[in-house]
Design an enzyme around this catalytic site. Structure first.
Site, PDB file in Angstrom:
ATOM      1  N   GLU A 128     -44.091 -48.841 106.634  1.00 51.04           N
ATOM      2  CA  GLU A 128     -42.898 -48.321 107.305  1.00 51.04           C
ATOM      3  C   GLU A 128     -41.705 -48.360 106.344  1.00 51.04           C
ATOM      4  O   GLU A 128     -41.002 -47.368 106.161  1.00 51.04           O
ATOM      5  CB  GLU A 128     -42.612 -49.165 108.553  1.00 51.04           C
ATOM      6  CG  GLU A 128     -41.347 -48.775 109.285  1.00 51.04           C
ATOM      7  CD  GLU A 128     -41.007 -49.745 110.406  1.00 51.04           C
ATOM      8  OE1 GLU A 128     -40.197 -49.362 111.273  1.00 51.04           O
ATOM      9  OE2 GLU A 128     -41.534 -50.881 110.422  1.00 51.04           O
ATOM     10  N   HIS A 129     -41.453 -49.525 105.768  1.00 51.40           N
ATOM     11  CA  HIS A 129     -40.393 -49.694 104.773  1.00 51.40           C
ATOM     12  C   HIS A 129     -41.025 -50.127 103.453  1.00 51.40           C
ATOM     13  O   HIS A 129     -41.885 -51.013 103.446  1.00 51.40           O
ATOM     14  CB  HIS A 129     -39.399 -50.784 105.183  1.00 51.40           C
ATOM     15  CG  HIS A 129     -38.829 -50.620 106.557  1.00 51.40           C
ATOM     16  ND1 HIS A 129     -39.350 -51.283 107.661  1.00 51.40           N
ATOM     17  CD2 HIS A 129     -37.783 -49.877 107.005  1.00 51.40           C
ATOM     18  CE1 HIS A 129     -38.639 -50.961 108.732  1.00 51.40           C
ATOM     19  NE2 HIS A 129     -37.688 -50.096 108.366  1.00 51.40           N
TER      20      HIS A 129
END
EC number: 1.1.1.23
Length: 430
Positions: free
Chosen positions: A324-325
């Protein structure tokens, strides 16, 4: 109990069994529990919403929707300044994503794309301790830029009313209405529509397992569109010996702060850095004990430090993980970034913690999780646009291309009508 430090290579079986199976939330139990709620909202409308709000929130409502323009707010000026700065940055970034319709002559015909916005959107904002007003900006701004004409905010009621920050944001973003219903029943109201709540064609926003289950189920039924399926929050950090171990530990803990099912994974070639980050995590636990058990569970049970032989191995695994990040804290972070193919949002260099993107930098923080970035992108203007393709065929082009249509339609056994629909327009038929 320090965070696990694992020595890995591309053939390590544990990489696949532990990290690459996908961490999507198992919503089976939650789905079983919310199905009766969805059906009640579908069949009983407002009555079901009033009933469930009293049952789950302990609040007896007299109405389900409010006009934010008619409510006075008292948000302090410093809070306004912060959110207006974020709003400005988010708008500037997403304005660059605007699409223009186009057409081009190809093989004698005018072909093109016309972009049109989806007709309506619901933005869900959880209540209580999980209040995320920043997500309201992230959901609404790209939709506004896309031209979505109707937007409503859905949020559970509080005993002292709707949080003022949400009302103020609804005012400055010119939202049609606030629907004071939360949980699966709020999602159902948006998907089905009720006497008081207009149906929305799309819904975005964070929520608990029941909200996620409702969104997933109703989307699967074709009743409402959603952003990418959601799972627990996650960060992956690629770092070399030049990285600051204290900063890395802080970034890992910022994900752990979301919940005990969150994960933070450090990929490095430097064992010394790995050990120092582990030490910094323990120091942080003693210095910042708020939500300690939750953070420790996330770090000890769902997070890891992986030591690979080469930086290319770290990059390879990051692409497999599709986080996601993704933070890249290496000396030459641009060359590492050039090799990244799959990530929700990337944070380059030592001064780019995920929290900057969460709140203020301008990129969108509604991102795919659980390896979802291999096929999904972050929320953006494109999320709320549809591509309508069109063609204008000239008489001359139809004449020239008919033989190909005839051959291809015969090959597929559809020449009687497909082929004829072109043939009747040709000179030889007329």
């Amino acid at each position: 109990m320090p965070i696990p430090i694992l020595h890995c290579d591309r053939n390590s079986k544990e990489l696949y069994s532990r990290f690459l199976q996908g961490a999507r939330e198992d919503l089976t139990t939650a789905t079983d529990r919310i199905l009766p709620i969805l059906e009640s909202v579908r069949t009983q409308g407002d009555q079901a919403l009033f009933s469930y709000t009293e049952m789950f929130d302990g609040i007896k409502l007299s109405q389900l929707t409010i006009d934010p323009k008619k409510i006075k707010t008292n948000v302090d000026e410093k809070t306004k300044e912060a959110f207006l700065r974020a709003k400005s940055n988010i708008e500037a970034f997403h304005m660059e994503q605007k699409r223009e319709s186009w057409s081009k002559v190809i093989d004698g015909n005018r072909l093109g794309v016309k972009y049109t916005p989806i007709p309506s959107l619901a933005v869900y904002a959880p209540g209580g301790k999980a209040l995320y007003p920043s997500s309201v900006l992230m959901g609404i701004i790209p939709a506004k830029i896309a031209g979505v004409p109707s937007i409503q905010l859905i949020t559970p009621p509080q005993k002292d009313g709707i949080p003022e920050i949400l009302v103020w944001l609804a005012q400055i973003m010119d939202i049609d209405r606030i629907v004071t219903v939360g949980g699966a029943q709020g999602i159902a109201a948006a998907a089905y529509g009720t006497e008081s709540v207009p149906k929305s064609e799309f819904i975005v926003g964070p929520g608990n397992a029941y909200v996620a289950a409702a969104k997933s189920y109703l989307s699967g039924q074709g009743l409402i569109g959603i952003e990418s399926p959601a799972g627990p929050s996650e960060v992956c950090i690629i770092a070399d010996e030049n990285a600051n171990p204290k900063w890395i530990a802080c970034d890992m803990l910022s994900q752990a702060e979301h919940g005990e099912d969150s994960s933070a994974i450090l990929l490095t070639t430097d064992l010394t850095l790995a050990k120092r980050v582990s030490e910094e995590l323990e120091i942080a636990f003693s210095e910042r004990p708020k939500r300690l058990q939750m953070k420790q569970t996330a770090i000890y049970e769902n997070s890891s430090i992986l030591v690979f032989p080469t930086l290319d191995d770290c990059i390879w695994f990051s692409n497999e993980l599709a986080p996601e990040h993704l933070e890249i804290q290496t000396k030459d972070y641009e060359s590492v970034f050039a090799k990244i193919e799959h990530a929700g949002s990337v944070f380059l260099g030592p001064y780019s913690p995920v929290a900057m993107g969460d709140y203020i930098s301008g990129t969108n923080h509604i991102l795919p999780t659980a390896r979802g970035s291999r096929i999904y992108s972050s929320l953006g203007v494109d999320t709320f646009l549809k591509r309508v393709t069109f063609q204008e065929v000239t008489k001359e082009s139809l004449e020239n291309l008919y033989p190909f249509v005839k051959l291809m339609s015969e090959l597929e056994g559809l020449d009687e009508e497909h082929g004829t629909s072109v043939k009747v327009r040709t000179r030889q038929f007329q």
